[in-house]
Design an enzyme around this catalytic site. Structure first.
Site, PDB file in Angstrom:
ATOM      1  N   ASP A  66       7.589  11.516 -19.514  1.00  9.49           N
ATOM      2  CA  ASP A  66       6.259  11.883 -20.009  1.00  9.49           C
ATOM      3  C   ASP A  66       6.246  13.257 -20.657  1.00  9.49           C
ATOM      4  O   ASP A  66       5.389  13.545 -21.486  1.00  9.49           O
ATOM      5  CB  ASP A  66       5.235  11.827 -18.879  1.00  9.49           C
ATOM      6  CG  ASP A  66       5.002  10.387 -18.470  1.00  9.49           C
ATOM      7  OD1 ASP A  66       5.778   9.873 -17.654  1.00  9.49           O
ATOM      8  OD2 ASP A  66       4.063   9.761 -19.008  1.00  9.49           O
TER       9      ASP A  66
ATOM     10  N   ARG B 184      -1.387   2.762 -20.893  1.00 11.53           N
ATOM     11  CA  ARG B 184      -0.591   3.797 -20.214  1.00 11.53           C
ATOM     12  C   ARG B 184       0.852   3.730 -20.718  1.00 11.53           C
ATOM     13  O   ARG B 184       1.229   2.818 -21.443  1.00 11.53           O
ATOM     14  CB  ARG B 184      -0.680   3.704 -18.675  1.00 11.53           C
ATOM     15  CG  ARG B 184      -0.722   2.355 -18.050  1.00 11.53           C
ATOM     16  CD  ARG B 184       0.556   1.577 -17.973  1.00 11.53           C
ATOM     17  NE  ARG B 184       1.738   2.333 -17.637  1.00 11.53           N
ATOM     18  CZ  ARG B 184       2.936   2.026 -18.066  1.00 11.53           C
ATOM     19  NH1 ARG B 184       3.124   0.981 -18.848  1.00 11.53           N
ATOM     20  NH2 ARG B 184       3.991   2.736 -17.726  1.00 11.53           N
ATOM     21  N   GLY B 185       1.654   4.722 -20.270  1.00  9.87           N
ATOM     22  CA  GLY B 185       2.996   4.881 -20.819  1.00  9.87           C
ATOM     23  C   GLY B 185       2.880   5.900 -21.948  1.00  9.87           C
ATOM     24  O   GLY B 185       2.053   5.719 -22.852  1.00  9.87           O
ATOM     25  N   ALA B 186       3.716   6.956 -21.871  1.00 10.63           N
ATOM     26  CA  ALA B 186       3.511   8.096 -22.776  1.00 10.63           C
ATOM     27  C   ALA B 186       3.399   7.713 -24.264  1.00 10.63           C
ATOM     28  O   ALA B 186       2.416   8.082 -24.925  1.00 10.63           O
ATOM     29  CB  ALA B 186       4.614   9.125 -22.540  1.00 10.63           C
TER      30      ALA B 186
ATOM     31  N   ARG C 287      -5.871  12.822 -19.534  1.00 13.34           N
ATOM     32  CA  ARG C 287      -4.672  12.856 -18.678  1.00 13.34           C
ATOM     33  C   ARG C 287      -3.847  14.082 -19.090  1.00 13.34           C
ATOM     34  O   ARG C 287      -3.641  14.305 -20.279  1.00 13.34           O
ATOM     35  CB  ARG C 287      -3.827  11.580 -18.835  1.00 13.34           C
ATOM     36  CG  ARG C 287      -4.504  10.324 -18.325  1.00 13.34           C
ATOM     37  CD  ARG C 287      -3.504   9.174 -18.204  1.00 13.34           C
ATOM     38  NE  ARG C 287      -2.698   9.285 -17.001  1.00 13.34           N
ATOM     39  CZ  ARG C 287      -1.651   8.500 -16.747  1.00 13.34           C
ATOM     40  NH1 ARG C 287      -1.264   7.588 -17.612  1.00 13.34           N
ATOM     41  NH2 ARG C 287      -0.986   8.637 -15.621  1.00 13.34           N
TER      42      ARG C 287
ATOM     43  N   GLN D  95       3.391  -0.235 -11.359  1.00 12.15           N
ATOM     44  CA  GLN D  95       3.735  -0.591 -12.745  1.00 12.15           C
ATOM     45  C   GLN D  95       5.073  -1.323 -12.817  1.00 12.15           C
ATOM     46  O   GLN D  95       5.300  -2.126 -13.713  1.00 12.15           O
ATOM     47  CB  GLN D  95       3.811   0.661 -13.643  1.00 12.15           C
ATOM     48  CG  GLN D  95       2.481   1.308 -13.922  1.00 12.15           C
ATOM     49  CD  GLN D  95       2.221   2.454 -12.967  1.00 12.15           C
ATOM     50  OE1 GLN D  95       2.667   2.419 -11.822  1.00 12.15           O
ATOM     51  NE2 GLN D  95       1.506   3.461 -13.407  1.00 12.15           N
TER      52      GLN D  95
ATOM     53  N   ASN E 216       8.288  12.445 -15.013  1.00 12.09           N
ATOM     54  CA  ASN E 216       8.109  10.991 -15.158  1.00 12.09           C
ATOM     55  C   ASN E 216       7.338  10.525 -13.925  1.00 12.09           C
ATOM     56  O   ASN E 216       7.061  11.299 -12.996  1.00 12.09           O
ATOM     57  CB  ASN E 216       9.465  10.295 -15.291  1.00 12.09           C
ATOM     58  CG  ASN E 216       9.324   8.839 -15.742  1.00 12.09           C
ATOM     59  OD1 ASN E 216       8.606   8.543 -16.684  1.00 12.09           O
ATOM     60  ND2 ASN E 216       9.980   7.928 -15.055  1.00 12.09           N
ATOM     61  N   LYS E 217       7.005   9.238 -13.897  1.00  8.06           N
ATOM     62  CA  LYS E 217       6.221   8.663 -12.802  1.00  8.06           C
ATOM     63  C   LYS E 217       6.741   9.094 -11.429  1.00  8.06           C
ATOM     64  O   LYS E 217       7.949   9.151 -11.206  1.00  8.06           O
ATOM     65  CB  LYS E 217       6.260   7.143 -12.944  1.00  8.06           C
ATOM     66  CG  LYS E 217       5.546   6.341 -11.913  1.00  8.06           C
ATOM     67  CD  LYS E 217       4.100   6.700 -11.669  1.00  8.06           C
ATOM     68  CE  LYS E 217       3.239   6.645 -12.909  1.00  8.06           C
ATOM     69  NZ  LYS E 217       1.819   7.005 -12.636  1.00  8.06           N
TER      70      LYS E 217
HETATM   71  O1  MRU Z   1       1.029   6.745 -15.284  1.00  4.93           O
HETATM   72  P1  MRU Z   1       1.788   6.011 -16.347  1.00  4.93           P
HETATM   73  O2  MRU Z   1       1.888   4.536 -16.059  1.00  4.93           O
HETATM   74  O3  MRU Z   1       1.271   6.302 -17.734  1.00  4.93           O
HETATM   75  O4  MRU Z   1       3.251   6.593 -16.253  1.00  4.93           O
HETATM   76  C1  MRU Z   1       4.221   6.079 -17.116  1.00  4.93           C
HETATM   77  C2  MRU Z   1       5.565   6.641 -16.946  1.00  4.93           C
HETATM   78  O5  MRU Z   1       5.805   7.493 -16.130  1.00  4.93           O
HETATM   79  C3  MRU Z   1       6.599   6.152 -17.930  1.00  4.93           C
HETATM   80  O6  MRU Z   1       7.850   6.101 -17.340  1.00  4.93           O
HETATM   81  C4  MRU Z   1       6.645   7.101 -19.138  1.00  4.93           C
HETATM   82  O7  MRU Z   1       5.360   7.293 -19.643  1.00  4.93           O
HETATM   83  C5  MRU Z   1       7.523   6.608 -20.217  1.00  4.93           C
HETATM   84  S1  MRU Z   1       6.917   5.164 -21.021  1.00  4.93           S
HETATM   85  C6  MRU Z   1       7.995   4.795 -22.276  1.00  4.93           C
END
Ligand code: MRU
Length: 363
Positions: free
Chosen positions: A248, A57-59, A100, A207, A258-259
Site C-alpha cells: 500500500d 479496495r486494494g491500493a 483512507r 480478503q 501492507n495488510k
Molecule cells: O484494506 P485493503 O483490502 O485495501 O488492503 C489491501 C492490501 O493490503 C493489498 O495487499 C494492497 O493494497 C495491494 S493490492 C494490489
C-alpha cells in the site's frame, strides 16, 4: 472502462465509469464471493463511503476509483469560472483523500487529476472535462500495463510446481488486470504452468478467503485456504517456496506497508529461509516518506473483529479491540520488490533512489 471493450484475462472490471460517464461503477467487494453486485456511485458521499467501507479496495484499484470519482465530480461543478472550478475540485479531492490514509495510490491519483485540470484550466471547463476523462482512462490503461510487467518479472522468480504463500488480496479485484502479487500466478496459469497457492484468510476482513481464493479458483489455479495462524505450519512442512504480497505504501528505504499480518508472514519466511517478495507499481513507492515509521496506519472499527461476516458476535459485547488495517514490514526482511520497471534488490535506499533518478532523467 466504458463497458464496451473486450474482457482481458484476469481483468476484474471492478471499477470504471458508467456508459454516460456520469457515475463510477464498482463491484461491491464486501459482498463477494456470495454475491456479485454492481454499485453506481454518484455523489461525493457515496464515493467516500465506498472507499472507506472497502467496497472498492486494494491500493491500485482505490487509485483508479479515485480518478474516476474526480472526473464525475468535476462534471458536477457547473461554474465556468475556472478559479472557482479548481477550488471546488480541490475540495472534493481533499474530501476523498481523507477516506483512507495508508495506500498512497489514493492521494497519488487525486493529485494527478488535479494537476491535469490545473494544466488545462485556461482552456475552459469543457476542455478540462475532456482531458480529465482521458486521464482516468490513461490511469487504468497504465495500471493494466504495469500489472502485466510486474507479472512478467514476478514469474521469473518462481518455478512450475512451486508453493506460493500470499496474504490479503492483490489480484485483479485489487487492480485492473492480473493483479500484483497474484499477477505472476495468473500469467503463469495462462501459459499452462501449475502452482500451489496458500492463501491466508487475512483477518479481520477476510480478503484472502473471500477474494483471493475466489479469484484463483476462477482462474483454475490450485489454491488452499489457510487461517493466518497456519502460515508457520505450511512453511515448516516445506510446502512454500516463496511468499508474494502486495503493498500500500513503500518508503524510500524499502519498508513496506501492507495488510495487517504481512509483517508476521515476513518474519516467518525469514526464519524458514523462504524468499519474501513485495509486488507493486512504482506509484506505490513514496519517496517523500523516509522510513516505515512515517507511514500512517489506518485504525478501523472494532465491529470488523467482533462480528463482521459472522452470524453471531464472536466476542463479548464491550470487549476492547485493537484493529489496525496495515502493518509495516522492515526492509531487512524483504528479498525483492517487484515493480513494473524491474526487480529492486537491497540496499533499497540506493536501488529506489537510482530508479527514481533514472525516471526523472527520462521524463
Ligand atoms: O484494506 P485493503 O483490502 O485495501 O488492503 C489491501 C492490501 O493490503 C493489498 O495487499 C494492497 O493494497 C495491494 S493490492 C494490489
Amino acid at each position: 472502462m466504458d463497458g464496451t471493450k473486450a474482457k482481458r484475462h484476469g481483468e476484474a472490471e471492478n471499477v470504471g465509469l458508467s456508459s454516460d460517464g456520469k457515475k463510477v461503477v464498482i463491484i461491491d467487494q464486501t459482498e463477494l464471493p456470495a454475491r456479485k453486485i454492481q454499485l453506481e456511485l454518484e455523489t461525493s458521499g457515496e464515493m467516500y463511503d465506498a472507499i472507506r467501507d472497502l467496497k472498492v479496495r486494494g491500493a491500485p484499484a482505490i487509485g483508479i476509483c479515485a480518478a474516476c470519482c474526480m472526473y464525475c465530480l468535476a462534471r458536477q461543478i457547473e461554474t465556468e469560472d475556472m478559479d472557482t472550478f479548481m477550488r471546488e475540485l480541490t475540495a472534493y479531492g481533499d474530501y476523498l483523500n481523507s477516506s483512507r490514509p495508508t495506500a498512497v495510490n489514493l492521494s497519488w491519483a487525486i493529485q494527478r487529476m488535479l494537476k491535469t485540470a490545473r494544466a488545462h484550466k485556461q482552456k475552459g471547463r469543457s476542455k478540462v472535462l475532456a482531458v480529465l476523462g482521458r486521464e482516468c482512462r490513461n490511469i487504468q490503461e497504465e495500471d493494466i500495463a504495469m500489472c502485466r510487467a510486474i507479472s512478467e518479472y514476478g514469474l521469473t522468480l518462481i518455478r512450475e510446481g512451486d508453493g506460493i504463500l500470499t496474504h490479503c488480496n492483490a489480484g485483479p479485484l485489487a487492480t485492473s488486470c492480473y493483479g500484483t502479487a497474484l499477477g505472476p500466478l495468473m500469467l503463469g496459469a495462462e501459459r499452462g504452468m501449475k502452482f500451489k497457492v496458500y492463501a491466508d484468510e487475512t483477518r479481520p476482513l477476510l480478503q484472502g478467503a473471500r477474494l483471493t481464493s475466489y479469484e484463483l479458483l476462477q482462474a483454475g489455479i490450485d489454491v488452499t485456504l489457510i487461517c493466518d495462524n497456519m502460515a508457520a505450519t505450511v512453511m515448516k512442512k516445506g510446502w512454500v517456496q516463496a511468499c508474494f504480497v502486495g503493498c500500500d505504501r513503500v518508503a524510500a528505504n524499502g519498508d513496506t506497508a501492507n495488510k495487517i499480518g504481512t509483517n508476521g508472514v515476513a518474519v516467518l519466511a525469514n526464519y524458514y529461509g523462504i524468499p519474501f517478495y513485495v509486488l507493486g507499481p512504482t506509484s506505490t513507492i513514496d519517496t517523500d516518506c523516509h522510513t516505515g515509521d512515517e507511514i500512517e496506519i489506518e485504525l478501523r472499527d472494532d465491529e470488523e473483529i467482533k462480528k463482521k461476516y459472522y452470524k453471531r458476535p464472536m466476542a463479548p459485547e464491550g470487549v476492547k479491540c485493537y484493529n489496525p488495517a496495515f502493518d509495516v514490514t522492515d526492509h531487512s526482511l524483504i528479498t525483492g520488490i517487484v515493480t513494473e520497471k524491474g526487480i529492486l534488490r537491497p540496499p533499497y535506499e540506493e536501488t529506489i533512489r537510482k530508479l527514481f533518478k533514472q525516471e526523472e532523467i527520462r521524463r
